[in-house]
Design an enzyme around this catalytic site. Structure first.
Site, PDB file in Angstrom:
ATOM      1  N   MET A  10       0.563  -1.305   0.136  1.00  0.00           N
ATOM      2  CA  MET A  10      -0.262   0.081  -0.052  1.00  0.00           C
ATOM      3  C   MET A  10       0.616   1.499   0.159  1.00  0.00           C
ATOM      4  SD  MET A  10      -2.561  -1.877   2.767  1.00  0.00           S
ATOM      5  CE  MET A  10      -1.595  -2.528   3.858  1.00  0.00           C
ATOM      6  N   GLN A  52     -11.022   2.682  -0.198  1.00  0.00           N
ATOM      7  CA  GLN A  52     -10.474   4.587   0.998  1.00  0.00           C
ATOM      8  C   GLN A  52     -11.005   5.523  -0.088  1.00  0.00           C
ATOM      9  OE1 GLN A  52      -6.839   4.158  -0.687  1.00  0.00           O
ATOM     10  NE2 GLN A  52      -5.349   3.950   1.215  1.00  0.00           N
ATOM     11  N   THR A  83       2.264   1.485   6.055  1.00  0.00           N
ATOM     12  CA  THR A  83       1.429   2.454   5.325  1.00  0.00           C
ATOM     13  C   THR A  83       1.132   3.422   6.320  1.00  0.00           C
ATOM     14  OG1 THR A  83       0.034   3.969   3.954  1.00  0.00           O
ATOM     15  CG2 THR A  83      -0.304   0.732   5.246  1.00  0.00           C
ATOM     16  N   ASN A  84       0.913   5.104   5.843  1.00  0.00           N
ATOM     17  CA  ASN A  84       0.694   6.097   6.833  1.00  0.00           C
ATOM     18  C   ASN A  84      -0.671   6.579   7.141  1.00  0.00           C
ATOM     19  OD1 ASN A  84       3.464   8.117   7.963  1.00  0.00           O
ATOM     20  ND2 ASN A  84       3.466   7.482   5.749  1.00  0.00           N
ATOM     21  N   CYS A 196       3.685   9.961   4.561  1.00  0.00           N
ATOM     22  CA  CYS A 196       3.515   8.733   2.878  1.00  0.00           C
ATOM     23  C   CYS A 196       4.485   8.373   2.651  1.00  0.00           C
ATOM     24  CB  CYS A 196       2.253   9.807   1.976  1.00  0.00           C
ATOM     25  SG  CYS A 196       2.622   8.606   0.245  1.00  0.00           S
ATOM     26  N   THR A 197       4.771   7.262   2.695  1.00  0.00           N
ATOM     27  CA  THR A 197       5.405   6.586   2.784  1.00  0.00           C
ATOM     28  C   THR A 197       6.170   6.669   0.924  1.00  0.00           C
ATOM     29  OG1 THR A 197       4.093   4.216   2.261  1.00  0.00           O
ATOM     30  CG2 THR A 197       5.117   4.582   4.303  1.00  0.00           C
ATOM     31  N   GLU A 198       5.668   6.953   0.580  1.00  0.00           N
ATOM     32  CA  GLU A 198       6.227   7.257  -0.756  1.00  0.00           C
ATOM     33  C   GLU A 198       7.166   8.884  -0.717  1.00  0.00           C
ATOM     34  OE1 GLU A 198       3.941   4.063  -1.327  1.00  0.00           O
ATOM     35  OE2 GLU A 198       2.992   5.892  -0.409  1.00  0.00           O
TER      36      GLU A 198
END
Length: 235
Positions: A10, A52, A83-84, A196-198
């Protein structure tokens, strides 16, 4: 070494970062051929994304709780949601398993305190910035938070979903994020949480215009500390 269960996929772009960085940290500590004991359940993100978009957080919570239980059934001794945003489901996941959940917000708060930051700008999805589940948990641990204006939050969110979670990282979006970070620094942020992990793939901490905490790095540090706790006691 304890075995961690990661709820991943995710998106998968950041799950790769978790897998790589956890293994690298364990190898650095133990040397030789050591690597991390990881169980990874990587979802088909499309189904979670549909939940989501429809804001079916009960459905999302049920899906991630089932994932957490699969990991525990497979031998995970703790779980971490990679994931956040999906920490909106953390209370349900935590209640559904009988092992610890290593919470990403707590890891960011710990790193902020360790580095002496009192006020964090938070950049992430619109829900992460605006819904309270994230910023309120930071504030409960003594970390003040700043977020962009709502219109800017929506732009940050759009770039995440249209680009970052699909593996697209453009110079135009990097410049826009840096501009937003600078505006938050001008408002008094000591540092920015890349929540956000990206985002850290688009704007690495060494490129940000103010000190930055990459949520992946903070979460990985907390996960590895937990994984290695038995080794540290016996050393």
């Amino acid at each position: 070494m304890r075995r961690i269960g990661l709820l991943g996929g995710m998106s998968w772009h950041s799950s790769i970062e978790y897998y790589t960085k956890i293994n690298a940290a364990v190898a650095e500590r133990l040397g030789g051929h050591h690597s991390a004991q990881i169980l990874l359940d990587s979802c088909d993100f499309s189904g979670i994304r549909d939940l989501q978009i429809s804001e079916d957080w009960d459905g999302a919570s049920a899906a991630l709780a089932a994932t957490g239980q699969r990991l525990v059934d497979g031998g995970a001794e703790a779980v971490a949601i990679a994931t956040n945003l999906m920490h909106k489901t953390a209370p349900t996941v935590e209640a559904s398993v009988d092992v610890p959940l290593i919470h990403i917000v707590d890891s960011i708060a710990a790193m902020a305190k360790d580095r002496g930051y009192a006020t964090l700008a938070v950049l992430g999805t619109k829900w992460t910035m605006l819904d309270g589940f994230y910023t309120e948990r930071l504030e409960a641990q003594g970390i003040a938070t700043l977020i962009p204006e709502v219109e800017t939050c929506l732009k940050v969110d759009q770039i995440i979903w249209d680009e970052l979670t699909q593996g697209r990282f453009t110079e135009a979006s990097r410049a826009r994020y840096i501009e937003i970070m600078q505006s938050l620094a001008d408002r008094g942020a000591d540092a920015v949480a890349l929540s956000c992990t990206e985002i850290g793939l688009l704007v690495p901490p060494d490129v940000a215009p103010l000190p930055a905490i990459d949520s992946v790095d903070a979460h990985v540090a907390a996960i590895v500390e937990w994984m290695m706790a038995d080794e540290l006691v016996s050393a």
